[in-house]
Design an enzyme around this catalytic site. Structure first.
Site, PDB file in Angstrom:
ATOM      1  N   CYS A   1       0.885  -1.283   0.070  1.00  0.00           N
ATOM      2  CA  CYS A   1       0.111  -0.167   0.072  1.00  0.00           C
ATOM      3  C   CYS A   1       0.754   1.259  -0.202  1.00  0.00           C
ATOM      4  O   CYS A   1       0.350   2.305  -0.339  1.00  0.00           O
ATOM      5  CB  CYS A   1      -1.000  -0.186   1.266  1.00  0.00           C
ATOM      6  SG  CYS A   1      -1.800  -1.622   1.348  1.00  0.00           S
TER       7      CYS A   1
ATOM      8  N   HIS B   1      -3.533   6.830   2.112  1.00  0.00           N
ATOM      9  CA  HIS B   1      -3.832   5.304   1.967  1.00  0.00           C
ATOM     10  C   HIS B   1      -5.281   5.109   2.275  1.00  0.00           C
ATOM     11  O   HIS B   1      -5.379   5.486   3.443  1.00  0.00           O
ATOM     12  CB  HIS B   1      -2.848   4.521   1.914  1.00  0.00           C
ATOM     13  CG  HIS B   1      -3.408   2.753   1.982  1.00  0.00           C
ATOM     14  ND1 HIS B   1      -3.938   2.593   0.732  1.00  0.00           N
ATOM     15  CD2 HIS B   1      -3.298   2.258   2.928  1.00  0.00           C
ATOM     16  CE1 HIS B   1      -4.363   1.208   0.949  1.00  0.00           C
ATOM     17  NE2 HIS B   1      -3.844   0.920   2.166  1.00  0.00           N
TER      18      HIS B   1
ATOM     19  N   ASN C   1     -10.134  -0.723   0.173  1.00  0.00           N
ATOM     20  CA  ASN C   1      -8.669  -0.664   0.219  1.00  0.00           C
ATOM     21  C   ASN C   1      -8.144  -1.147  -1.139  1.00  0.00           C
ATOM     22  O   ASN C   1      -8.210  -2.290  -1.244  1.00  0.00           O
ATOM     23  CB  ASN C   1      -8.330  -1.349   1.348  1.00  0.00           C
ATOM     24  CG  ASN C   1      -6.625  -1.306   1.511  1.00  0.00           C
ATOM     25  OD1 ASN C   1      -6.067  -1.195   0.470  1.00  0.00           O
ATOM     26  ND2 ASN C   1      -6.212  -1.669   2.692  1.00  0.00           N
TER      27      ASN C   1
END
Ligand code: UT7
Length: 321
Positions: free
Chosen positions: A112, A249, A279
């Site tokens: 990520c 993020h 996500n």
């Protein structure tokens, strides 16, 4: 040293929208639980799309928005943990599709944090004069990496791609980076989706889906990210009050809320679209930037922050315009 600016963004998301209500028909969960614990309402899941096709579409749009031609791009980096193939790299296939013929192309794996890592690599090369213009993409199809029986992960992860063009420029708008890794946390999020035997060894039983210690990752993110942002600002001689926007993020709305509280900054300065997309790992920051761009004014100072498997984390300070 040359200056660099971000100029051209693109985004591509799959068509299929899967709501929390739908997930509740697959695993023991509820819309209420997912929204309260994560802020996610729905997510996009690839059916017809692939990591490569999403990356190509996002890149095409970023290129068009940058005003550059394919021949102007000299570096292509795709940040991903879910490539369609180990080789060739996704970046090479993107370049082939967009007729980018003068670039070096490679994929980068930092989960990520991948978009921030890839942005540091690309902009450093441009500053040094190695290349003039770079295409940086974050692209993932995590839906094929999760166990759809595991309610701890299948409600979180999703698919999409975002892309950015970095250009050599007289003025420098990419102020700095603070990227970090800590292998001591390497077991906290894992994905072992590769062959694990050969003709000379016994096939080991390997869990092929994403494994995550959610609580440990949550604790790591909410402590490491605010510290990292402060460190970056101090290094670059900026104050927290100078920052107009924070684009983190998009893992969990509660993580973003906690970072804002720890920094004592209003949540209004933190852009969020996790409710729509879940996500998307390396894709989440460029997708969020794309969605937030109408809010930014020329001269705005923007912090981007990523965090995830590795452990990896990192922030970038840029000036919009
Ligand atoms: O991209 C970076 C990588 N990942 C992250 O950033 C993830 C960071 N972690 C998180 O976002 C959170 O830890 C989660 C959203 C994954 C989980 O939230 P939590 O508040 O930490 O929940 P928990 O794991 O402590 O679980 C609490 C309870 C448990 O039940 P018991 O033991 O209290 O009876 C779980 O079994 O909630 C249960 N649970 C669920 N219940 C309904 C776990 N997942 C679900 C679910 N629906 N989907």
């Amino acid at each position: 040293m040359y200056g660099v600016r971000l100029d051209g963004l693109g985004k591509s998301i799959p068509n299929l929208d899967i709501t929390n209500e739908y997930l509740a028909t697959m695993v023991e969960t509820s819309d209420e639980w997912i929204q309260t614990r994560t802020g996610i309402k729905s997510r996009r899941i690839a059916v017809e799309e692939s990591t490569t096709s999403l990356a190509i579409n996002a890149a095409k749009q970023a290129l068009e928005n940058s005003g550059l031609e394919p021949k102007d791009i000299e570096l292509v980096i795709v940040a991903t943990v879910s490539p369609d193939m180990a080789m060739p790299s996704t970046a090479c296939v993107v370049a082939e599709n967009l007729q980018i013929e003068n670039a070096i192309c490679f994929d980068l794996t930092a989960a990520c944090s991948g978009f921030i890592y890839a942005s540091e690599v690309a902009t450093s090369f441009i500053k040094l004069g190695n290349y003039k213009n770079a295409l940086v993409i974050g692209a993932e199809v995590l839906s094929k990496m999760v166990d759809w029986q595991d309610r701890g992960t299948c409600i979180l992860f999703a698919d999409g791609a975002g892309a950015a063009i970095y250009k050599r420029s007289d003025e420098n708008n990419i102020i700095g980076f603070s990227n970090k890794s800590d292998g001591k946390g390497s077991q906290l999020i894992r994905l072992a989706n590769i062959p694990h035997s050969n003709s000379f060894s016994k096939a080991e039983e390997v869990e092929r889906h994403i494994q995550m210690d959610g609580q440990a990752v949550y604790k790591f993110a909410t402590t490491a990210v605010p510290k990292n942002i402060i460190e970056l600002l101090e290094k670059e001689n900026y104050r927290l009050e100078d920052v107009d926007w924070f684009v983190l993020h998009q893992a969990n709305a509660r993580i973003i809320d906690s970072v804002a509280k720890r920094l004592k900054v209003s949540l209004d300065k933190f852009f969020m679209n996790v409710s729509e997309y879940g996500n998307t790992s390396a894709a989440s920051i460029p997708i969020a930037l794309y969605d937030a761009k109408h809010l930014f004014k020329k001269g705005d100072k923007i912090i981007l922050s990523g965090f995830g498997a590795g452990l990896t984390w990192g922030s970038m300070l840029l000036i919009w315009g």
